[in-house]
Every structure is written in structure tokens, then in C-alpha cells.
Scaffold this motif. Structure first.
Motif, short mmCIF file in Angstrom:
data_model
loop_
_atom_site.label_atom_id
_atom_site.label_comp_id
_atom_site.label_asym_id
_atom_site.label_seq_id
_atom_site.Cartn_x
_atom_site.Cartn_y
_atom_site.Cartn_z
N ARG A 1 107.80 49.71 28.20
CA ARG A 1 107.62 48.92 29.45
C ARG A 1 108.44 48.86 31.02
O ARG A 1 109.31 49.63 30.45
CB ARG A 1 107.46 47.79 29.26
CG ARG A 1 106.05 47.12 28.05
CD ARG A 1 106.17 45.57 27.67
NE ARG A 1 105.36 45.58 26.87
CZ ARG A 1 104.18 44.80 26.52
NH1 ARG A 1 103.31 45.22 28.03
NH2 ARG A 1 103.29 44.43 25.94
N PHE A 2 107.46 49.73 31.04
CA PHE A 2 108.14 49.35 32.78
C PHE A 2 107.77 48.44 33.87
O PHE A 2 107.11 47.51 34.10
CB PHE A 2 107.43 50.65 33.59
CG PHE A 2 107.48 51.57 32.82
CD1 PHE A 2 108.34 53.04 33.04
CD2 PHE A 2 106.54 51.93 32.01
CE1 PHE A 2 108.76 53.97 31.88
CE2 PHE A 2 106.42 53.38 31.16
CZ PHE A 2 107.21 54.06 31.63
N PRO A 3 109.42 47.88 34.76
CA PRO A 3 109.42 46.44 35.53
C PRO A 3 108.33 46.78 36.57
O PRO A 3 108.40 47.54 37.54
CB PRO A 3 110.86 46.71 35.75
CG PRO A 3 111.22 48.07 36.35
CD PRO A 3 110.32 49.13 35.16
N LEU A 4 107.89 45.42 36.44
CA LEU A 4 107.27 45.16 38.15
C LEU A 4 108.46 43.95 38.66
O LEU A 4 109.35 43.10 38.26
CB LEU A 4 106.36 44.08 37.77
CG LEU A 4 105.19 44.64 37.50
CD1 LEU A 4 103.62 44.00 36.90
CD2 LEU A 4 104.51 45.62 37.89
N GLU A 5 108.44 44.28 40.09
CA GLU A 5 108.89 43.22 41.17
C GLU A 5 108.11 42.05 41.76
O GLU A 5 106.72 42.50 41.59
CB GLU A 5 109.54 44.58 42.23
CG GLU A 5 110.34 43.27 42.75
CD GLU A 5 110.97 44.89 44.25
OE1 GLU A 5 111.74 43.89 45.43
OE2 GLU A 5 110.04 44.93 44.66
N PHE A 6 109.21 40.89 41.39
CA PHE A 6 108.54 39.48 42.14
C PHE A 6 108.07 39.92 43.40
O PHE A 6 109.33 39.40 44.55
CB PHE A 6 108.34 38.50 41.77
CG PHE A 6 108.50 36.73 42.31
CD1 PHE A 6 107.26 37.18 42.41
CD2 PHE A 6 109.37 36.86 42.79
CE1 PHE A 6 106.70 36.08 43.32
CE2 PHE A 6 109.05 34.86 43.24
CZ PHE A 6 107.97 34.70 43.29
N ILE A 7 107.26 40.00 44.57
CA ILE A 7 107.41 39.43 45.67
C ILE A 7 106.66 38.28 46.37
O ILE A 7 105.25 38.09 46.08
CB ILE A 7 105.82 40.99 46.30
CG1 ILE A 7 106.31 41.94 45.73
CG2 ILE A 7 106.50 40.64 48.40
CD1 ILE A 7 108.14 42.87 46.19
N GLU A 8 107.50 37.57 46.82
CA GLU A 8 107.22 35.86 47.52
C GLU A 8 106.18 36.31 47.97
O GLU A 8 105.54 34.86 48.30
CB GLU A 8 108.30 35.75 47.17
CG GLU A 8 107.97 33.68 47.54
CD GLU A 8 109.03 32.79 47.10
OE1 GLU A 8 109.85 31.84 47.74
OE2 GLU A 8 110.30 33.41 46.81
N GLY A 9 106.58 37.10 49.11
CA GLY A 9 105.18 36.67 50.47
C GLY A 9 105.72 35.36 51.13
O GLY A 9 107.42 34.94 51.01
N GLU A 10 104.28 34.76 51.48
CA GLU A 10 104.64 33.47 52.24
C GLU A 10 104.03 32.99 51.28
O GLU A 10 102.79 31.49 52.36
CB GLU A 10 103.98 34.35 53.85
CG GLU A 10 105.30 35.07 54.29
CD GLU A 10 105.16 34.90 55.77
OE1 GLU A 10 103.80 34.62 56.28
OE2 GLU A 10 106.14 35.93 56.70
N SER A 11 103.28 32.20 50.63
CA SER A 11 102.05 32.20 49.57
C SER A 11 102.70 30.93 49.04
O SER A 11 102.46 29.85 48.88
CB SER A 11 100.99 33.03 49.13
OG SER A 11 102.28 33.44 48.36
N PHE A 12 103.98 30.63 48.84
CA PHE A 12 104.68 29.62 48.14
C PHE A 12 105.41 28.49 49.63
O PHE A 12 106.30 28.79 50.40
CB PHE A 12 106.49 29.77 47.26
CG PHE A 12 105.91 30.43 46.12
CD1 PHE A 12 104.43 30.96 46.13
CD2 PHE A 12 106.55 30.93 45.42
CE1 PHE A 12 104.26 31.64 44.47
CE2 PHE A 12 106.64 31.87 43.69
CZ PHE A 12 105.05 31.94 43.25
N GLY A 13 105.08 27.13 48.76
CA GLY A 13 105.85 25.79 50.12
C GLY A 13 106.10 25.08 48.81
O GLY A 13 105.49 24.76 48.20
#
Length: 364
Positions: free
Chosen positions: A347-359
Motif C-alpha cells: 500500500r502507498f501512503p496518503l497524506e491527511f490535508i486538514e484544509g479549513e473545514s475543521f473547527g
């Protein structure tokens, strides 16, 4: 024999690329030097040297001594093709292909083009696993009715992949619950970034987190994602249950009914959706009710699509390179075509991109 799950290092990837070139006859006799290969593979000289040492140990190339070019020592491309056959590869989708995320649809198109360029054929089964309700008996009947030399099973349940692992026809699991089974597998490593995303939500104070997932991913006993969600909530003193991973009719109307029911009394403060098609339903539902992303509800999407960067605010999602996954599937197909058993799971890694949809959760 069960092949342990592992991630490919950069030198592994370069070595794999060079093996494929040698097998195709694109790299024969004296091979270029380290700097030339570094430019060709877009890798550092240190990585290329490690890959070359690996290929020498495996017998793919030979060293003639200091200052002299290395030479290939694997069978020629013509000999390899003589011992190879053209495969009829059948794909068993998890969801209907037209319902998949845009990025994954493009990946499947690229995979078909690359498979056909290798002299094989790739077609899709007439029914998806979701349409078969992930019922093993129905899957068996479908497989027996199709004429295929090998199968690619997308997003398979544990039961379905266990059966394919024992089936006479070679199979590769693309995603799905394959860890620990004697079956070839590849895909993107999503469990670790999923854990990172859930931990970020709980650190912000979220406890009413809803994971909108297909039935195959709702059981914490078999789904690593639901298991992660339950463990992280338990660490916060919350006993997770059906509220957090609700069952629903996986149709547009069914999803709308689920959202209406869950936002009526104790609305969630964060929602995780599996597919971007379901994300569209969530965003439209929120818009009608004047609920804002991040301010009222934090949102994470596990799927990937081309329109995600156009959304404001930027949505939390995962990012990765599917080309490496395609290359692994090509190697598997060519090994099967030459009669070689290949049950590697990479398996190949994915990166978590938080963006601006967390608060932080809003007080209600």
C-alpha cells in the motif's frame, strides 16, 4: 503463505521501475550511470545507488568493477514475452464505477490503458458488490458466469476477499479488507491518516462524530476505520455505537433521510463521509439549513475528486499518488501472465490535508 503488509521505500520504487524496464527490453546491456538514472527516475543519487545494490543482490544486474558500467543479467524482453500470455482481467467493483469519485474513475481509465498496452484486456463485471449486497453466494455465481484469467476486486469485504484468496483464479484486492489474507493487494494506506484526522477532531472537542460509511465498513470487528473511530472516542470517555456509524439505505433518498434524522435532535458536530458523491448530499443538506462548514459542522471526506480544491472553505481530505498503485498492478498482471505466483501486499501512503473545514464544536 501470508505476505505482510508493507510500504515501498523510494529505493524499492526505483528498483521496481528498473526491473520493469529490463523485462520490457528498454534497459539491456550496459546501463546508464547513477546520475543519468537519477535524472531519469527523478530520484536522488543515494536512492538510485541503494536500488542498484538491491538489483545486484537479486541478480538483475552485474557489476564489472569500479569505473565500468553495470550490465543487465535478467532474461531478454523477447524471452520474457515468449513465456508470457495475454490475460483477460475482470474487475469486480465495490460500488458502481459511475458512482466512484472522479479521481478514482480517472485512475481506472489509466489502469485499463496501461493494462491494454501490456497486451492484456481489462473489462468490468456486469454487477458491483454493492448491487450484489456483498453477498458471497451472489458473488460466487457472478464469478462463475464470467470468463476471466484474473480478477481485480475493488473494496472487497473480508468474506469476499477470503473466498477469492482460496479461489483457483488469481486475484488482486484493490483496497478493501485484505490485510493478512494470502492474496495480492494494493491501494492507498488510509488507516493512519484517518486516525490522524479523528484525533484532530477529538482534540478540538468533538464527540458527536458521525461516520457515513457503506455497510462493509461499519462493523468495528472487520473495518479498521470504524475500529479507529471507536477507540479514539473511547479514549475520550465516549462509548461509540450506532449513532456514530449509522446504518442507512445507500441511495440519495436514503442518505437524505439519514441526515434529516441525525440532525433533528442531537445533531453531530462533525461528519466524516466516505465518497464525494455523498459529500455533495451533505453540503447541499447543510446549505438548505444555513449550516456552515467548520463553524457549525466539521467535515472530512475520505474520497478524492477534482472539484474539491474549488470548494470554499477548503475541505479536509486525503491526497496521494495513484500512479504507483497502477504500476504495482501492472507488475502483478505480468507476473501472473508468466505463471509466477505474486501475493505481495503493498500500500502507498496518503497524506491527511486538514484544509479549513475543521473547527471546535459549536455550543447548542
Amino acid at each position: 503463505m501470508i505476505t505482510p503488509l508493507r510500504r515501498m521505500t523510494a529505493s524499492d520504487q526505483v528498483a521496481s521501475h528498473l526491473r520493469d524496464r529490463i523485462l520490457r527490453g528498454n534497459l539491456a546491456g550496459p546501463i546508464p550511470g547513477v546520475m543519468a538514472l537519477s535524472r531519469d527516475c527523478d530520484a536522488s543519487p543515494v536512492t538510485v545507488r541503494a536500488a542498484l545494490r538491491q538489483l545486484e543482490a537479486e541478480g538483475w544486474i552485474k557489476s564489472a568493477g569500479p569505473g565500468k558500467p553495470r550490465t543487465t543479467s535478467a532474461p531478454s524482453s523477447d524471452a520474457s514475452r515468449t513465456n508470457s500470455r495475454s490475460l483477460r482481467i475482470m474487475v469486480l467493483p465495490g460500488e458502481r464505477v459511475e458512482d466512484e469519485d472522479g479521481v478514482f474513475q480517472q485512475t481506472l481509465i489509466q489502469l485499463r490503458n496501461r493494462i491494454e498496452a501490456e497486451g492484456h484486456s481489462l473489462t468490468f463485471a456486469p454487477k458491483s458488490q454493492s448491487r450484489l449486497h456483498y453477498d458471497l453466494d451472489r458473488v460466487r455465481r457472478l464469478v462463475s458466469s464470467c470468463d476471466a484469467d484474473a480478477w481485480i476486486v475493488i473494496g472487497g469485504s473480508r468474506e469476499v476477499l477470503s473466498w477469492f484468496a482460496q479461489h483457483d483464479t488469481p486475484a488482486l484486492a484493490l483496497g478493501g479488507l485484505s490485510a493478512g489474507l494470502p492474496i495480492a493487494a494494493t491501494g492507498m494506506e488510509t488507516v493512519d491518516p484517518f486516525r490522524n484526522a479523528v484525533q484532530r477532531l477529538t482534540s478540538l472537542g468533538h464527540r458527536r462524530i458521525i461516520f457515513i460509511a457503506p455497510a462493509v465498513l461499519r462493523d468495528p470487528a472487520t473495518s479498521p476505520y470504524t475500529a479507529v473511530l471507536h477507540r479514539e472516542l473511547a479514549a475520550c470517555g465516549v462509548t461509540a455505537g450506532e449513532y456514530h456509524t449509522p446504518a442507512f439505505d445507500e441511495t440519495p433518498a436514503g442518505l437524505h433521510a439519514l441526515l434529516a434524522a441525525n440532525f433533528r435532535l442531537t445533531p453531530p458536530t462533525a461528519v466524516i463521509v466516505t465518497y464525494t458523491t455523498w459529500l455533495v448530499s451533505l453540503l447541499s443538506f447543510m446549505a438548505v439549513r444555513n449550516l456552515q462548514v467548520a463553524h457549525d459542522v466539521s467535515v472530512l471526506c475520505l474520497g478524492r475528486d477534482f472539484w474539491l480544491p474549488w470548494h470554499q472553505p477548503p475541505l479536509a481530505h486525503f491526497s496521494g499518488d495513484d500512479s504507483r498503485m497502477i504500476q504495482h498492478i501492472l507488475r502483478w498482471a505480468n507476473h501472473i501472465a508468466r505463471g509466477q505466483l505474486d501475493n505481495r501486499q503493498v500500500r502507498f501512503p496518503l497524506e491527511f490535508i486538514e484544509g479549513e473545514s475543521f473547527g471546535p464544536p459549536r455550543s447548542r
